[in-house]
Design a protein around this motif. Sequence first.
Motif, PDB file in Angstrom:
ATOM      1  N   ALA A  39       0.351  -2.463   5.241  1.00  0.00           N
ATOM      2  CA  ALA A  39      -0.484  -1.772   4.257  1.00  0.00           C
ATOM      3  C   ALA A  39      -1.915  -2.307   4.311  1.00  0.00           C
ATOM      4  CB  ALA A  39       0.102  -1.931   2.859  1.00  0.00           C
ATOM      5  N   THR A  40      -2.047  -3.608   4.464  1.00  0.00           N
ATOM      6  CA  THR A  40      -3.368  -4.239   4.557  1.00  0.00           C
ATOM      7  C   THR A  40      -4.118  -3.735   5.783  1.00  0.00           C
ATOM      8  OG1 THR A  40      -2.601  -6.224   3.409  1.00  0.00           O
ATOM      9  CG2 THR A  40      -4.569  -6.453   4.789  1.00  0.00           C
ATOM     10  N   LEU A  51      -5.302  -0.187   5.164  1.00  0.00           N
ATOM     11  CA  LEU A  51      -6.390  -0.146   4.182  1.00  0.00           C
ATOM     12  C   LEU A  51      -7.701  -0.638   4.775  1.00  0.00           C
ATOM     13  CD1 LEU A  51      -7.441   0.311   1.309  1.00  0.00           C
ATOM     14  CD2 LEU A  51      -6.628  -1.994   0.746  1.00  0.00           C
ATOM     15  N   GLN A  54      -0.515   1.915  -8.023  1.00  0.00           N
ATOM     16  CA  GLN A  54      -1.081   2.810  -7.014  1.00  0.00           C
ATOM     17  C   GLN A  54      -2.577   2.591  -6.902  1.00  0.00           C
ATOM     18  OE1 GLN A  54      -1.240   7.135  -7.747  1.00  0.00           O
ATOM     19  NE2 GLN A  54      -0.284   7.366  -5.750  1.00  0.00           N
ATOM     20  N   ASN A  95       2.289  10.087   6.393  1.00  0.00           N
ATOM     21  CA  ASN A  95       2.912   8.885   5.835  1.00  0.00           C
ATOM     22  C   ASN A  95       3.010   7.813   6.908  1.00  0.00           C
ATOM     23  OD1 ASN A  95       3.522   9.929   3.191  1.00  0.00           O
ATOM     24  ND2 ASN A  95       5.038  11.216   4.205  1.00  0.00           N
ATOM     25  N   LEU A 129      -5.528  -4.118  -3.458  1.00  0.00           N
ATOM     26  CA  LEU A 129      -4.171  -4.046  -2.897  1.00  0.00           C
ATOM     27  C   LEU A 129      -3.289  -5.155  -3.475  1.00  0.00           C
ATOM     28  CD1 LEU A 129      -2.130  -2.818  -0.896  1.00  0.00           C
ATOM     29  CD2 LEU A 129      -2.999  -4.430   0.797  1.00  0.00           C
ATOM     30  N   VAL A 133       2.359   4.257   1.992  1.00  0.00           N
ATOM     31  CA  VAL A 133       0.966   4.496   2.366  1.00  0.00           C
ATOM     32  C   VAL A 133       0.854   5.922   2.894  1.00  0.00           C
ATOM     33  CG1 VAL A 133      -0.960   3.766   3.821  1.00  0.00           C
ATOM     34  CG2 VAL A 133       0.673   2.059   2.973  1.00  0.00           C
ATOM     35  N   THR A 183       5.392   3.938  -8.059  1.00  0.00           N
ATOM     36  CA  THR A 183       4.073   4.300  -7.572  1.00  0.00           C
ATOM     37  C   THR A 183       3.492   5.366  -8.493  1.00  0.00           C
ATOM     38  OG1 THR A 183       2.783   5.143  -5.705  1.00  0.00           O
ATOM     39  CG2 THR A 183       5.058   5.895  -5.857  1.00  0.00           C
ATOM     40  N   ILE A 188      -2.040   4.174  -1.624  1.00  0.00           N
ATOM     41  CA  ILE A 188      -1.055   3.112  -1.434  1.00  0.00           C
ATOM     42  C   ILE A 188      -0.374   2.889  -2.771  1.00  0.00           C
ATOM     43  CG2 ILE A 188      -0.640   0.716  -0.791  1.00  0.00           C
ATOM     44  CD1 ILE A 188      -3.176   0.839   0.921  1.00  0.00           C
ATOM     45  N   LYS A 217       3.430  -5.697   3.291  1.00  0.00           N
ATOM     46  CA  LYS A 217       2.044  -5.915   2.861  1.00  0.00           C
ATOM     47  C   LYS A 217       1.087  -6.018   4.046  1.00  0.00           C
ATOM     48  CE  LYS A 217       0.484  -8.079  -0.914  1.00  0.00           C
ATOM     49  NZ  LYS A 217       0.316  -9.160  -1.884  1.00  0.00           N
ATOM     50  N   TYR A 252       5.357  -1.073   0.183  1.00  0.00           N
ATOM     51  CA  TYR A 252       4.352  -0.089  -0.185  1.00  0.00           C
ATOM     52  C   TYR A 252       4.612   1.238   0.523  1.00  0.00           C
ATOM     53  CZ  TYR A 252       2.054  -4.390  -1.508  1.00  0.00           C
ATOM     54  OH  TYR A 252       1.786  -5.613  -2.070  1.00  0.00           O
TER      55      TYR A 252
END
Length: 126
Positions: free
Chosen positions: A103-104, A107, A34, A68, A24, A56, A85, A46, A100, A54
Motif C-alpha cells: 500500500a505504501t 501511495l 479510508q 484494484n 496511511l 487499494v 473501509t 486506500i 502495508k 489494506y
Amino acid sequence: MHITTDHHSVDQAITSPTDALSALHALDGKNSTQLIASNDNGCLMIGGGNDELYIVTFVVEEDTAFFNLLADARAQDEQDIALVTGGQKGLFPARLCVDKATATEALLYYIEHAAMHPGLNWEQDV
C-alpha cells in the motif's frame, strides 16, 4: 494533491511523501478507515488498516475505470477477509488485501506521478 480521511472528514494538503505516509499510518480500521488521494485525473483510495491489511483502488478520472491492487502472495486465496473501509465493515477477497509495504509503495508512486504504480499487480474491476 489532497488526501481526505474519513476520521472527522479531514482534508489535508499533501506537500511531501512524509505527509502521505502519515495519512496511511493513521488508518487503523476503527477511527480512521479510508484515505483518498486525488487530483484532476482521478484518485487512489486506500481503505482498511486493521491487521495491517489494506484495499487499494485506483480510479481513473470521473469514475471511468477502477483498478484494484492485487496481493501477490494471496492471489489464489479464495478466503474473504473482514476489513473496515469508509466506516463500513465488509468482506473482501484475500487477493485484494495488500500489506502495508505494498500500500505504501502504491501511495508514494501515486503522490509522485499521479498514476498507478506500473510495477505492481493491478486488476481492472468490471
